[in-house]
Design an enzyme around this catalytic site. Structure first.
Site, PDB file in Angstrom:
ATOM      1  NE  ARG A 105      50.692  52.870  32.915  1.00 53.11           N
ATOM      2  CZ  ARG A 105      50.625  53.672  31.838  1.00 53.11           C
ATOM      3  NH1 ARG A 105      51.636  53.716  30.983  1.00 53.11           N
ATOM      4  NH2 ARG A 105      49.550  54.396  31.613  1.00 53.11           N
ATOM      5  CG  ASP A 138      47.513  59.488  29.431  1.00 50.86           C
ATOM      6  OD1 ASP A 138      48.245  60.283  28.799  1.00 50.86           O
ATOM      7  OD2 ASP A 138      47.607  58.249  29.323  1.00 50.86           O
TER       8      ASP A 138
END
Length: 532
Positions: free
Chosen positions: A162, A446
């Site tokens: 990603r 996160d």
């Protein structure tokens, strides 16, 4: 070449990644595609301005023929047909990368975005680890002499990388004096160094594409893929991409996004935490109907979240694409059996819902959760690699259902406000110290979860929300006081050295963006200025 690197610090083995040939590719990508990326970011702002004025999003009338059309994405390569368990985590340090590859998950989402802090050493080391993983040579020896090696008794997880979202820049790479597009740096370095290795092994190159807001942004990625494959002389269609539907405008363009990427598409993912962040961001000034309750009380069974996930499964399976579930934030604690048992219970319930809804696999954030997710999907899939045949014809989702935010049960409380501020400061401090994913109170936080936290605070101030447990109105003065208290609480937990180095600047930044009359689109943009 007018590309320059601005960080002179030595990074181990950097010369293997930052080769003249790789940097020339990065420069070419930026020259060709960065201008259109900038235009599309401008279109994001214009669309948001329209939403602010109307309080409304809808399916695009100009792409109705795409939604009605009879088409499918390219058939999945063998390595991607079974994705029942995917583990997420950063590509640096090497120890974490090896643990993810050895976890028993079918796929490792090698995250260069939300779970990674983009210090220059992290950026370079992450690509180096992914290159070594593709070559089968990734290894690490700890200072204590413990060796970490790729397992030989079974195949490691298939890697899906990603890159960072379109909004980020890479200030350590300048082109004509301007920072490069971070997504193009991440993709370019990874593709240049791993594409042929992965193709030879039948395991890639595969990507997760984050933060997109429209099918036009997907079209840009598709054009990049076509160019990159020609550049390296690899067959068209070698790249496969899974798109995270983690913004509210993208939820209205799932068909269109898959259509634009149809020769390279693999599936869509329900990126739940960024999706909630996007809802707050898009409708932050649209009034009480768009106020979400405390983050901890928002469940995936809320009607508006059910509409989002069921539409995703139906859209994917109609188009021959995989529907991937999201990440439950709870994580086990090996030192606290009761916490671990509760984590297993919550994750199991989450994955059962996804598997029965038709998802082909789902995410976990910790190796100990891999068997839990595996068992759930094994029970539903049996010997089948996926459930693309589960078409969900009974599902019909309207714009009103996707926007029915008021259907979320729960209250806005002072306890929730305090937790949001605590998490926002604690995560930002970890991020500017170089760590992109951190356990806080047995939850994996996160960038996405931190974005929800600070955005809810801003929205609550803007709308003068009344706290159900204290009756107080959320004002700048109240938030400033509670922020100070929560920051002092963190000082007592982490000590003076860490506090002064990371938590004090983090608290100041969270104060600035929460108390500002203007909304900051991404927390990581100003936080990027605080890292080396």
């Amino acid at each position: 070449m007018s590309l320059t690197l601005t960080d002179a610090r030595p990074v181990a083995r950097a010369e293997e990644i930052l080769t003249p040939e790789a940097l020339a590719f990065i420069e070419d990508l930026n020259r060709r595609f960065a201008p259109r990326r900038s235009e599309l970011l401008g279109e994001r702002k214009a669309r948001r301005d329209t939403v602010a004025a109307t309080g409304r999003l809808d399916f695009l009338p100009e792409t109705a023929s795409v939604r009605a059309g009879d088409w499918q994405v390219a058939a999945a390569p063998a390595a991607l047909r079974d994705r029942r368990v995917e583990i997420t985590g950063p590509a640096s340090p090497a120890k974490m990368a090896i643990n993810a590859l050895n976890s028993g998950a079918r796929v490792w989402l090698a995250d260069l975005e939300d779970a990674s802090c983009p210090t220059w050493p992290n950026v370079v080391d992450g690509i180096l680890n992914l290159r070594d993983a593709a070559a089968g040579t990734l290894a690490y020896t700890s200072p204590e002499g413990k060796e970490y090696l790729l397992r030989t008794d079974a195949s490691p997880a298939v890697v899906i990388t990603r890159p960072r979202g379109w909004h980020m820049v890479e200030r350590h790479v300048l082109i004509d004096g301007e920072p490069a597009v971070a997504a193009l740096v991440d993709f370019g370095l990874h593709f240049f160094h791993t594409a042929k290795l992965l193709l030879a092994a039948g395991r890639g190159p595969y990507y997760y594409l984050p933060k997109m807001e429209s099918h036009l942004e997907a079209r840009l990625w598709n054009d990049i893929f076509v160019f990159a494959q020609d550049y390296l002389g690899v067959p068209q269609g070698s790249i496969r991409a899974t798109v995270l539907i983690e913004t509210i405008p993208a939820a209205f363009e799932m068909d269109e996004i898959l259509f634009e990427l149809r020769d390279h598409a693999s599936g869509l993912n329900a990126g739940r935490w960024d999706y909630l962040f996007s809802i707050v961001k898009y409708f932050r000034d649209a009034g009480p109907a768009f106020i979400l309750p405390d983050r901890s009380s928002i469940s995936m069974t809320a009607p508006f979240m059910r509409a989002y996930t069921e539409l995703l499964v139906k859209t994917c399976h109609r188009r021959g694409a995989f529907a991937m579930g999201g990440m439950a934030a709870v994580i086990p604690n090996r030192h606290e059996p009761a916490v671990t048992e509760e984590a297993f219970r919550k994750v199991r319930a989450d994955k059962v819902r996804e598997a029965l809804d038709g998802f082909d696999g789902s995410w976990v954030a910790h190796p100990d959760l891999v068997p839990v997710c595996q068992e759930v999907f094994d029970d539903v899939l049996g010997e089948r690699p996926n459930q693309l045949d589960k078409a969900r014809p009974e599902v019909t989702v309207t714009a009103d259902q996707l926007l029915d935010i008021a259907s979320a049960a729960g209250q806005v409380t002072e306890a929730g406000l305090r937790l949001n501020l605590y998490v926002a400061v604690a995560y930002t401090a970890a991020w500017i110290s170089g760590n992109g994913a951190v356990a806080i109170h047995n939850l994996m936080e996160d960038a996405a979860t931190a974005e929800i936290s600070r955005s809810q605070v801003w929205q609550q101030i803007r709308n003068g929300v009344t706290l159900s447990d204290t009756g107080r109105t959320v004002t700048r003065e109240l938030v400033a006081r509670i922020l100070g208290e929560e920051t002092e609480r963190l000082r007592s937990e982490v000590g003076e050295e860490a506090f002064n180095a990371f938590y004090r600047p983090a608290g100041e930044l969270i104060g600035e963006i929460c108390l500002s009359p203007e909304y900051t689109d991404f927390l990581t943009t100003p936080a990027y200025e605080l890292i080396d």
